[in-house]
Design an enzyme around this catalytic site. Structure first.
Site, PDB file in Angstrom:
ATOM      1  N   PRO A   9       0.794  -1.229   0.000  1.00  0.00           N
ATOM      2  CA  PRO A   9       0.000   0.000   0.000  1.00  0.00           C
ATOM      3  C   PRO A   9       0.822   1.272   0.000  1.00  0.00           C
ATOM      4  O   PRO A   9       1.856   1.354   0.665  1.00  0.00           O
ATOM      5  CB  PRO A   9      -0.825  -0.112   1.303  1.00  0.00           C
ATOM      6  CG  PRO A   9      -0.107  -1.111   2.133  1.00  0.00           C
ATOM      7  CD  PRO A   9       0.541  -2.060   1.176  1.00  0.00           C
ATOM      8  N   ASN A  10       0.326   2.218  -0.775  1.00  0.00           N
ATOM      9  CA  ASN A  10       0.871   3.581  -0.892  1.00  0.00           C
ATOM     10  C   ASN A  10       2.180   3.655  -1.672  1.00  0.00           C
ATOM     11  O   ASN A  10       2.665   4.752  -1.949  1.00  0.00           O
ATOM     12  CB  ASN A  10       1.046   4.237   0.496  1.00  0.00           C
ATOM     13  CG  ASN A  10      -0.278   4.383   1.209  1.00  0.00           C
ATOM     14  OD1 ASN A  10      -1.191   4.995   0.665  1.00  0.00           O
ATOM     15  ND2 ASN A  10      -0.421   3.798   2.382  1.00  0.00           N
ATOM     16  N   ARG A  17       4.982  10.983  -2.604  1.00  0.00           N
ATOM     17  CA  ARG A  17       4.667  10.729  -1.196  1.00  0.00           C
ATOM     18  C   ARG A  17       5.918  10.933  -0.341  1.00  0.00           C
ATOM     19  O   ARG A  17       6.890  10.183  -0.464  1.00  0.00           O
ATOM     20  CB  ARG A  17       4.202   9.278  -1.085  1.00  0.00           C
ATOM     21  CG  ARG A  17       4.023   8.786   0.313  1.00  0.00           C
ATOM     22  CD  ARG A  17       3.927   7.262   0.324  1.00  0.00           C
ATOM     23  NE  ARG A  17       3.714   6.788   1.654  1.00  0.00           N
ATOM     24  CZ  ARG A  17       4.034   5.578   2.078  1.00  0.00           C
ATOM     25  NH1 ARG A  17       4.578   4.707   1.247  1.00  0.00           N
ATOM     26  NH2 ARG A  17       3.807   5.232   3.315  1.00  0.00           N
ATOM     27  N   TYR A  22      11.087   8.849   1.323  1.00  0.00           N
ATOM     28  CA  TYR A  22      11.085   7.700   0.397  1.00  0.00           C
ATOM     29  C   TYR A  22      11.830   7.948  -0.908  1.00  0.00           C
ATOM     30  O   TYR A  22      11.973   7.033  -1.712  1.00  0.00           O
ATOM     31  CB  TYR A  22       9.634   7.284   0.107  1.00  0.00           C
ATOM     32  CG  TYR A  22       8.907   6.830   1.360  1.00  0.00           C
ATOM     33  CD1 TYR A  22       9.333   5.709   2.063  1.00  0.00           C
ATOM     34  CD2 TYR A  22       7.809   7.533   1.851  1.00  0.00           C
ATOM     35  CE1 TYR A  22       8.673   5.291   3.216  1.00  0.00           C
ATOM     36  CE2 TYR A  22       7.143   7.119   2.998  1.00  0.00           C
ATOM     37  CZ  TYR A  22       7.585   6.007   3.675  1.00  0.00           C
ATOM     38  OH  TYR A  22       6.934   5.587   4.822  1.00  0.00           O
ATOM     39  N   ASN A  73       8.261  -5.346  -0.670  1.00  0.00           N
ATOM     40  CA  ASN A  73       8.071  -4.221   0.243  1.00  0.00           C
ATOM     41  C   ASN A  73       6.580  -4.177   0.548  1.00  0.00           C
ATOM     42  O   ASN A  73       5.787  -3.710  -0.264  1.00  0.00           O
ATOM     43  CB  ASN A  73       8.548  -2.909  -0.392  1.00  0.00           C
ATOM     44  CG  ASN A  73       8.436  -1.730   0.573  1.00  0.00           C
ATOM     45  OD1 ASN A  73       7.837  -1.850   1.649  1.00  0.00           O
ATOM     46  ND2 ASN A  73       9.012  -0.604   0.204  1.00  0.00           N
ATOM     47  N   ALA A  76       3.056  -0.591   4.893  1.00  0.00           N
ATOM     48  CA  ALA A  76       2.557  -0.614   6.269  1.00  0.00           C
ATOM     49  C   ALA A  76       2.089  -2.005   6.706  1.00  0.00           C
ATOM     50  O   ALA A  76       2.067  -2.306   7.906  1.00  0.00           O
ATOM     51  CB  ALA A  76       1.416   0.392   6.421  1.00  0.00           C
ATOM     52  N   GLU A  97      12.971  -8.905   2.052  1.00  0.00           N
ATOM     53  CA  GLU A  97      12.126  -7.787   2.502  1.00  0.00           C
ATOM     54  C   GLU A  97      12.915  -6.491   2.311  1.00  0.00           C
ATOM     55  O   GLU A  97      14.053  -6.384   2.788  1.00  0.00           O
ATOM     56  CB  GLU A  97      11.808  -8.012   3.993  1.00  0.00           C
ATOM     57  CG  GLU A  97      11.031  -6.892   4.633  1.00  0.00           C
ATOM     58  CD  GLU A  97      10.834  -7.129   6.140  1.00  0.00           C
ATOM     59  OE1 GLU A  97      11.179  -8.226   6.658  1.00  0.00           O
ATOM     60  OE2 GLU A  97      10.340  -6.201   6.797  1.00  0.00           O
ATOM     61  N   HIS A  99      12.805  -2.183   2.530  1.00  0.00           N
ATOM     62  CA  HIS A  99      12.170  -0.916   2.902  1.00  0.00           C
ATOM     63  C   HIS A  99      13.057   0.226   2.447  1.00  0.00           C
ATOM     64  O   HIS A  99      14.264   0.214   2.706  1.00  0.00           O
ATOM     65  CB  HIS A  99      11.949  -0.828   4.420  1.00  0.00           C
ATOM     66  CG  HIS A  99      11.049  -1.914   4.911  1.00  0.00           C
ATOM     67  ND1 HIS A  99       9.697  -1.912   4.663  1.00  0.00           N
ATOM     68  CD2 HIS A  99      11.322  -3.072   5.554  1.00  0.00           C
ATOM     69  CE1 HIS A  99       9.169  -3.021   5.159  1.00  0.00           C
ATOM     70  NE2 HIS A  99      10.136  -3.747   5.699  1.00  0.00           N
ATOM     71  N   ARG A 106      12.712   5.218  12.763  1.00  0.00           N
ATOM     72  CA  ARG A 106      11.425   5.929  12.706  1.00  0.00           C
ATOM     73  C   ARG A 106      10.543   5.554  13.908  1.00  0.00           C
ATOM     74  O   ARG A 106      11.045   5.094  14.921  1.00  0.00           O
ATOM     75  CB  ARG A 106      10.769   5.643  11.356  1.00  0.00           C
ATOM     76  CG  ARG A 106      11.667   6.100  10.182  1.00  0.00           C
ATOM     77  CD  ARG A 106      11.015   5.852   8.841  1.00  0.00           C
ATOM     78  NE  ARG A 106       9.777   6.617   8.716  1.00  0.00           N
ATOM     79  CZ  ARG A 106       8.834   6.354   7.800  1.00  0.00           C
ATOM     80  NH1 ARG A 106       9.013   5.346   6.951  1.00  0.00           N
ATOM     81  NH2 ARG A 106       7.748   7.085   7.730  1.00  0.00           N
TER      82      ARG A 106
HETATM   83  C1  DQA Z   1       8.115   1.354   3.982  1.00  0.00           C
HETATM   84  C2  DQA Z   1       8.144   1.598   5.490  1.00  0.00           C
HETATM   85  C3  DQA Z   1       6.764   1.361   6.105  1.00  0.00           C
HETATM   86  O1  DQA Z   1       6.803   1.600   7.499  1.00  0.00           O
HETATM   87  C4  DQA Z   1       5.755   2.310   5.476  1.00  0.00           C
HETATM   88  O2  DQA Z   1       4.470   2.063   5.990  1.00  0.00           O
HETATM   89  C5  DQA Z   1       5.765   2.251   4.004  1.00  0.00           C
HETATM   90  C6  DQA Z   1       7.042   2.193   3.308  1.00  0.00           C
HETATM   91  C7  DQA Z   1       9.467   1.707   3.321  1.00  0.00           C
HETATM   92  O3  DQA Z   1       9.673   1.311   2.189  1.00  0.00           O
HETATM   93  O4  DQA Z   1      10.289   2.424   3.922  1.00  0.00           O
HETATM   94  O5  DQA Z   1       4.733   2.347   3.354  1.00  0.00           O
HETATM   95  O6  DQA Z   1       7.876  -0.024   3.742  1.00  0.00           O
END
Ligand code: DQA
Length: 148
Positions: A9-10, A17, A22, A73, A76, A97, A99, A106
């Site tokens: 998501p996102n 964003r 990011y 990735n 959230a 995984e 990020h 954070r």
């Molecule tokens: C994320 C880190 C997560 O905590 C966050 O909710 C994201 C992006 C990252 O790529 O740094 O959506 O996965």
């Protein structure tokens, strides 16, 4: 060698964003960079999936269970989803995984990952370069069998 790249998501909003967290690269930019790297490596097929929906991410993982590796990735959902962790645990292929941000620097709720006990390893805090590193690591593991 077939490698699935999954974004949760996102992550479709990358580039606009919170770029200070990011980065300015979009998901499409990251896809181009990974495809270029895959061409350099040779014999690597990539598929890209992005969804804002937990069940869709589970479906995609199940549907690619006969592929060779996954770069994931989960956004959230990393911090909330037992369902995605179970889907990964049910695979017999290496999952990395990724990020973009250093989640450990954070908020406390980002420090815990349901994914981390069931993945091969985690790459955090290196922006889009984390995806590139993940591809190289999977490639070396899948070609010479050597864990990095
Ligand atoms: C994320 C880190 C997560 O905590 C966050 O909710 C994201 C992006 C990252 O790529 O740094 O959506 O996965």
């Amino acid at each position: 060698m077939r490698i699935l790249v999954v974004n949760g998501p996102n992550l479709n909003m990358l580039g606009v964003r919170q770029p200070e967290i990011y980065g300015r690269e979009t998901l499409a930019d990251i896809e181009v960079l990974l495809r270029n790297r895959a061409d350099q490596l040779g014999d690597v097929e990539l598929a890209f999936v992005q969804s804002n929906h937990e069940g869709t991410l589970v479906d995609e993982l199940q549907q690619h269970r006969d592929w060779d590796g996954v770069i994931m990735n989960a956004g959230a959902y990393t911090h909330t989803s037992v369902a995605i962790a179970d889907a990964i645990a049910g695979l017999d292929i290496p999952v990395i995984e990724v990020h973009l941000s250093n989640v450990h620097k954070r908020e406390a709720f980002r420090h815990h990952s349901y994914m981390s006990p069931v993945v091969w390893g985690q790459i955090v805090g290196f922006g889009f370069r984390g995806y590139m590193a993940a591809l190289d690591l999977l490639y070396s593991r899948l070609t010479d069998g050597t864990p990095a």
